[in-house]
Design a protein around this motif. Structure first.
Motif, PDB file in Angstrom:
ATOM      1  N   LEU A 224       0.856  -1.345   0.091  1.00  0.00           N
ATOM      2  CA  LEU A 224       0.035   0.089   0.158  1.00  0.00           C
ATOM      3  C   LEU A 224       0.904   1.178  -0.162  1.00  0.00           C
ATOM      4  CD1 LEU A 224      -3.140   0.391   0.111  1.00  0.00           C
ATOM      5  CD2 LEU A 224      -2.878   0.865   2.649  1.00  0.00           C
ATOM      6  N   SER A 225       2.093   1.212   0.532  1.00  0.00           N
ATOM      7  CA  SER A 225       2.951   2.391   0.680  1.00  0.00           C
ATOM      8  C   SER A 225       3.224   2.805  -0.792  1.00  0.00           C
ATOM      9  CB  SER A 225       4.245   2.153   1.564  1.00  0.00           C
ATOM     10  OG  SER A 225       4.703   1.045   1.390  1.00  0.00           O
ATOM     11  N   ASN A 226       3.686   1.866  -1.508  1.00  0.00           N
ATOM     12  CA  ASN A 226       3.477   1.945  -3.167  1.00  0.00           C
ATOM     13  C   ASN A 226       2.791   2.945  -3.699  1.00  0.00           C
ATOM     14  OD1 ASN A 226       4.980  -1.250  -3.195  1.00  0.00           O
ATOM     15  ND2 ASN A 226       6.412   0.719  -3.381  1.00  0.00           N
ATOM     16  N   LEU A 227       1.448   2.517  -3.309  1.00  0.00           N
ATOM     17  CA  LEU A 227       0.259   3.310  -4.023  1.00  0.00           C
ATOM     18  C   LEU A 227       0.270   4.651  -3.478  1.00  0.00           C
ATOM     19  CD1 LEU A 227      -2.330   3.364  -5.382  1.00  0.00           C
ATOM     20  CD2 LEU A 227      -3.600   2.651  -3.287  1.00  0.00           C
ATOM     21  N   LYS A 228       0.549   4.947  -2.055  1.00  0.00           N
ATOM     22  CA  LYS A 228       0.549   6.073  -1.731  1.00  0.00           C
ATOM     23  C   LYS A 228       1.703   7.175  -2.096  1.00  0.00           C
ATOM     24  CE  LYS A 228       0.294   8.604   2.666  1.00  0.00           C
ATOM     25  NZ  LYS A 228       0.813   8.865   4.104  1.00  0.00           N
ATOM     26  N   ALA A 229       2.844   6.416  -2.218  1.00  0.00           N
ATOM     27  CA  ALA A 229       3.882   7.300  -2.669  1.00  0.00           C
ATOM     28  C   ALA A 229       3.728   7.774  -4.169  1.00  0.00           C
ATOM     29  CB  ALA A 229       5.189   6.446  -2.857  1.00  0.00           C
ATOM     30  N   THR A 230       2.983   6.803  -4.890  1.00  0.00           N
ATOM     31  CA  THR A 230       2.686   7.029  -6.360  1.00  0.00           C
ATOM     32  C   THR A 230       1.746   8.237  -6.460  1.00  0.00           C
ATOM     33  OG1 THR A 230       3.177   4.682  -6.959  1.00  0.00           O
ATOM     34  CG2 THR A 230       1.743   6.129  -8.668  1.00  0.00           C
ATOM     35  N   LEU A 231       0.675   8.082  -5.688  1.00  0.00           N
ATOM     36  CA  LEU A 231      -0.494   9.105  -5.734  1.00  0.00           C
ATOM     37  C   LEU A 231      -0.021  10.388  -5.280  1.00  0.00           C
ATOM     38  CD1 LEU A 231      -3.351   6.894  -5.011  1.00  0.00           C
ATOM     39  CD2 LEU A 231      -2.509   7.618  -6.976  1.00  0.00           C
ATOM     40  N   GLU A 232       0.855  10.389  -4.132  1.00  0.00           N
ATOM     41  CA  GLU A 232       1.395  11.561  -3.716  1.00  0.00           C
ATOM     42  C   GLU A 232       2.160  12.337  -4.769  1.00  0.00           C
ATOM     43  OE1 GLU A 232       2.494  11.582   0.723  1.00  0.00           O
ATOM     44  OE2 GLU A 232       4.421  11.962  -0.102  1.00  0.00           O
ATOM     45  N   GLU A 241       3.604  21.440  -5.209  1.00  0.00           N
ATOM     46  CA  GLU A 241       4.574  20.592  -4.082  1.00  0.00           C
ATOM     47  C   GLU A 241       3.865  20.996  -2.661  1.00  0.00           C
ATOM     48  OE1 GLU A 241       7.231  18.774  -4.063  1.00  0.00           O
ATOM     49  OE2 GLU A 241       7.252  18.593  -6.186  1.00  0.00           O
ATOM     50  N   LYS A 242       3.255  21.815  -2.396  1.00  0.00           N
ATOM     51  CA  LYS A 242       2.715  22.108  -1.155  1.00  0.00           C
ATOM     52  C   LYS A 242       1.376  21.149  -0.683  1.00  0.00           C
ATOM     53  CE  LYS A 242       3.742  26.973  -0.328  1.00  0.00           C
ATOM     54  NZ  LYS A 242       3.724  27.603  -1.647  1.00  0.00           N
ATOM     55  N   ARG A 243       0.793  20.432  -1.893  1.00  0.00           N
ATOM     56  CA  ARG A 243      -0.192  19.777  -1.645  1.00  0.00           C
ATOM     57  C   ARG A 243       0.250  18.365  -0.786  1.00  0.00           C
ATOM     58  NH1 ARG A 243      -5.212  21.733  -3.475  1.00  0.00           N
ATOM     59  NH2 ARG A 243      -4.801  23.268  -4.986  1.00  0.00           N
ATOM     60  N   GLU A 244      -0.679  17.865   0.078  1.00  0.00           N
ATOM     61  CA  GLU A 244      -0.752  16.666   0.724  1.00  0.00           C
ATOM     62  C   GLU A 244      -1.798  15.770   0.393  1.00  0.00           C
ATOM     63  OE1 GLU A 244       2.057  16.014   2.717  1.00  0.00           O
ATOM     64  OE2 GLU A 244       2.724  18.268   2.704  1.00  0.00           O
ATOM     65  N   ILE A 245      -1.763  14.598   0.400  1.00  0.00           N
ATOM     66  CA  ILE A 245      -2.577  13.587   0.455  1.00  0.00           C
ATOM     67  C   ILE A 245      -2.951  12.773   1.649  1.00  0.00           C
ATOM     68  CG2 ILE A 245      -2.318  13.232  -2.070  1.00  0.00           C
ATOM     69  CD1 ILE A 245      -1.397  10.268  -1.258  1.00  0.00           C
ATOM     70  N   ARG A 246      -4.285  12.144   1.548  1.00  0.00           N
ATOM     71  CA  ARG A 246      -4.650  11.799   2.882  1.00  0.00           C
ATOM     72  C   ARG A 246      -5.419  10.378   2.437  1.00  0.00           C
ATOM     73  NH1 ARG A 246      -9.497  14.431   6.815  1.00  0.00           N
ATOM     74  NH2 ARG A 246     -10.856  13.795   5.161  1.00  0.00           N
ATOM     75  N   LEU A 247      -5.316   9.149   2.885  1.00  0.00           N
ATOM     76  CA  LEU A 247      -6.033   8.119   2.535  1.00  0.00           C
ATOM     77  C   LEU A 247      -6.915   7.909   3.544  1.00  0.00           C
ATOM     78  CD1 LEU A 247      -3.905   7.815   0.650  1.00  0.00           C
ATOM     79  CD2 LEU A 247      -3.075   5.470   1.065  1.00  0.00           C
ATOM     80  N   ARG A 248      -8.146   7.588   3.256  1.00  0.00           N
ATOM     81  CA  ARG A 248      -9.440   7.201   4.341  1.00  0.00           C
ATOM     82  C   ARG A 248      -9.726   5.714   3.783  1.00  0.00           C
ATOM     83  NH1 ARG A 248     -13.790   9.530   2.836  1.00  0.00           N
ATOM     84  NH2 ARG A 248     -12.851  11.021   0.826  1.00  0.00           N
ATOM     85  N   SER A 249     -10.018   4.780   4.711  1.00  0.00           N
ATOM     86  CA  SER A 249     -10.318   3.477   4.124  1.00  0.00           C
ATOM     87  C   SER A 249     -11.885   3.624   3.569  1.00  0.00           C
ATOM     88  CB  SER A 249     -10.400   2.630   5.367  1.00  0.00           C
ATOM     89  OG  SER A 249     -11.935   2.571   6.132  1.00  0.00           O
ATOM     90  N   GLU A 260     -10.073   5.828  -0.073  1.00  0.00           N
ATOM     91  CA  GLU A 260     -10.367   6.982  -0.786  1.00  0.00           C
ATOM     92  C   GLU A 260      -9.327   7.727  -0.782  1.00  0.00           C
ATOM     93  OE1 GLU A 260     -13.288   7.537  -3.167  1.00  0.00           O
ATOM     94  OE2 GLU A 260     -14.215   6.419  -1.572  1.00  0.00           O
ATOM     95  N   VAL A 261      -9.135   8.663  -1.598  1.00  0.00           N
ATOM     96  CA  VAL A 261      -7.848   9.739  -1.592  1.00  0.00           C
ATOM     97  C   VAL A 261      -8.223  11.207  -1.573  1.00  0.00           C
ATOM     98  CG1 VAL A 261      -5.593  10.220  -2.379  1.00  0.00           C
ATOM     99  CG2 VAL A 261      -6.170   7.650  -2.533  1.00  0.00           C
ATOM    100  N   ASP A 262      -7.743  11.697  -0.516  1.00  0.00           N
ATOM    101  CA  ASP A 262      -8.097  13.243  -0.809  1.00  0.00           C
ATOM    102  C   ASP A 262      -6.852  14.113  -0.789  1.00  0.00           C
ATOM    103  OD1 ASP A 262     -10.687  12.423   0.344  1.00  0.00           O
ATOM    104  OD2 ASP A 262     -10.309  13.017   2.312  1.00  0.00           O
ATOM    105  N   VAL A 263      -6.974  15.292  -1.456  1.00  0.00           N
ATOM    106  CA  VAL A 263      -6.069  16.102  -1.763  1.00  0.00           C
ATOM    107  C   VAL A 263      -6.194  17.407  -0.821  1.00  0.00           C
ATOM    108  CG1 VAL A 263      -6.933  17.112  -3.882  1.00  0.00           C
ATOM    109  CG2 VAL A 263      -4.655  17.471  -3.314  1.00  0.00           C
ATOM    110  N   SER A 264      -5.081  17.872  -0.150  1.00  0.00           N
ATOM    111  CA  SER A 264      -5.488  18.981   0.671  1.00  0.00           C
ATOM    112  C   SER A 264      -5.766  20.154  -0.072  1.00  0.00           C
ATOM    113  CB  SER A 264      -4.002  19.353   1.518  1.00  0.00           C
ATOM    114  OG  SER A 264      -2.998  19.677   0.435  1.00  0.00           O
ATOM    115  N   CYS A 265      -6.549  20.990   0.153  1.00  0.00           N
ATOM    116  CA  CYS A 265      -7.188  22.253  -0.213  1.00  0.00           C
ATOM    117  C   CYS A 265      -6.245  23.285  -0.110  1.00  0.00           C
ATOM    118  CB  CYS A 265      -8.603  22.753   0.352  1.00  0.00           C
ATOM    119  SG  CYS A 265      -9.289  24.049  -0.632  1.00  0.00           S
ATOM    120  N   ASP A 266      -6.151  24.296  -1.106  1.00  0.00           N
ATOM    121  CA  ASP A 266      -5.419  25.473  -1.165  1.00  0.00           C
ATOM    122  C   ASP A 266      -5.859  26.553  -0.262  1.00  0.00           C
ATOM    123  OD1 ASP A 266      -7.279  26.301  -2.820  1.00  0.00           O
ATOM    124  OD2 ASP A 266      -5.855  26.743  -4.191  1.00  0.00           O
ATOM    125  N   CYS A 267      -7.047  26.270   0.538  1.00  0.00           N
ATOM    126  CA  CYS A 267      -7.422  27.291   1.336  1.00  0.00           C
ATOM    127  C   CYS A 267      -6.982  27.061   2.898  1.00  0.00           C
ATOM    128  CB  CYS A 267      -9.003  27.167   1.436  1.00  0.00           C
ATOM    129  SG  CYS A 267      -9.670  25.837   2.457  1.00  0.00           S
TER     130      CYS A 267
END
Ligand code: DAH
Length: 344
Positions: A224-232, A241-249, A260-267
């Motif tokens: 799963l960490s391969n998936l996370k690194a790829t999507l990040e 570069e400033k965006r982060e991702i978050r994985l929710r089950s 489900e993958v979320d991206v951090s909002c620029d707000c």
């Protein structure tokens, strides 16, 4: 006597030249007065009646007259040629100051700008492109993805059916099964861009047809960490570069675990941002570890092989990137919308 005749003939020739008004006539007059059978030649024949001295004088006079006529004819020819050229130039004159016809060059629809960018990012990570049919068999669209007949997950992906077993594909995931069957046991690293269909009511965030990019990596020791690194990496390249991702089950029948993958909002997650509804996170895509059933149904031993997969909506990525408020704008061909994405 001969002089008189010569003079008359000379005057006659000058008059004829004067009246010439075309190149053809120049040639006619030349024929009349200067050719072998011309009037001047006729005069020459009279020379034999003259004394030697007389021949000399008369001969010179004739030659002088002929030279003069030749010169005047050439002058006339040059004048006529110039006149013809002037007329031609006048006829063909173009006014370079007239405004031109404006042929407006088209531009790429933002859907394709983003699709190409997404493809570029994954090609840069060593992925290959795979494609599958849009008219798909139930077998690939559902069965081989661990969604048997009567599985409740089918309800979320109702679509247009051709017959009981053939349908407009509801996602790009069936390409996973197709590629696995083709590669039989060999490692896989592919993306599949393409159109998908759903029986959805069209609204600001739904369309009966939209684009997805599927990703699939199958090999030994995939986690799963391969998936996370790829999507990040994908998200940072796409949004900065400033965006982060978050994985929710989450749950998908064809992955376990699913995320489900979320991206951090620029707000920054503060206030009443309409994009993230104040949460600071925007849902962007789904993914997970390929379900063992999916691997084994398409010929991979899940004890030996693992895989990760993800699916992302192209319009969704584009809407977030450009701040587009309604998915239908991509399809309406409104030039006021499209012109904003034209490359200058
Ligand atoms: N096929 C899913 C859909 O259209 C998206 C998806 C989720 C694809 C998880 C995947 C995955 O490959 O692992 O809703």
């Amino acid at each position: 006597m001969e002089d008189l005749e010569l003079n008359e003939l000379y005057e006659e020739a000058l008059k004829a030249i004067d009246e010439v008004d075309s190149i053809e006539k120049v040639n006619e007059v030349r024929n009349d007065y200067l050719s072998k059978k011309s009037k001047f030649m006729g005069l020459m024949s009279k020379m034999k009646e003259l004394s030697i001295e007389g021949k000399k004088v008369f001969g010179e006079a004739i030659n002088k007259a002929k030279d003069e006529i030749t010169r005047k004819l050439e002058e006339k020819r040059a004048m006529l040629e110039k006149r013809m050229l002037d007329e031609k130039l006048k006829r063909e004159e173009i006014d370079v100051t007239l405004p031109g016809i404006n042929y407006d060059a088209g531009g790429k629809n933002p859907f394709y700008i983003i699709q190409d960018e997404m493809i570029d990012i994954f090609l840069g990570m060593g992925y290959e492109i795979a494609e599958g049919p849009e008219v798909e068999l139930d077998h690939f669209n559902f069965e081989l993805l661990n969604i048997p007949k009567d599985h409740p997950a089918r309800d979320m992906q109702d679509t247009f059916y051709i017959d009981d077993n053939t349908l407009m594909r509801t996602h790009t995931s069936p390409v996973q099964a197709r590629v696995m069957q083709e590669k039989q046991g060999k490692p896989i690293k592919i993306i599949c861009p393409g159109k998908v269909y759903r029986r959805d009511d069209d609204d600001a965030t739904h369309s009966h047809q939209f684009g997805q990019i599927e990703g699939l990596v199958v090999d030994k020791n995939i986690t799963l960490s391969n998936l996370k690194a790829t999507l990040e990496l994908f998200i940072k390249k796409m949004y900065g570069e400033k965006r982060e991702i978050r994985l929710r089950s989450s749950y998908f029948p064809f992955t376990e675990p699913s995320v489900e993958v979320d991206v951090s909002c620029d707000c920054g997650g503060k206030g009443t941002c309409s994009k993230c509804k104040g949460t600071g996170w925007i849902e962007i895509l789904g993914g997970g570890m390929v379900h063992p059933n999916v691997l084994s149904m398409s010929g991979y031993d899940p004890k030996e092989y693992q895989g990760f997969a993800f699916g992302v909506g192209i319009e969704r990525v584009a809407m977030l990137r450009y701040g587009v408020d309604d998915i239908r704008r991509f399809y309406q061909n409104d030039v006021r919308f499209l012109n904003q994405f034209k490359r200058k």
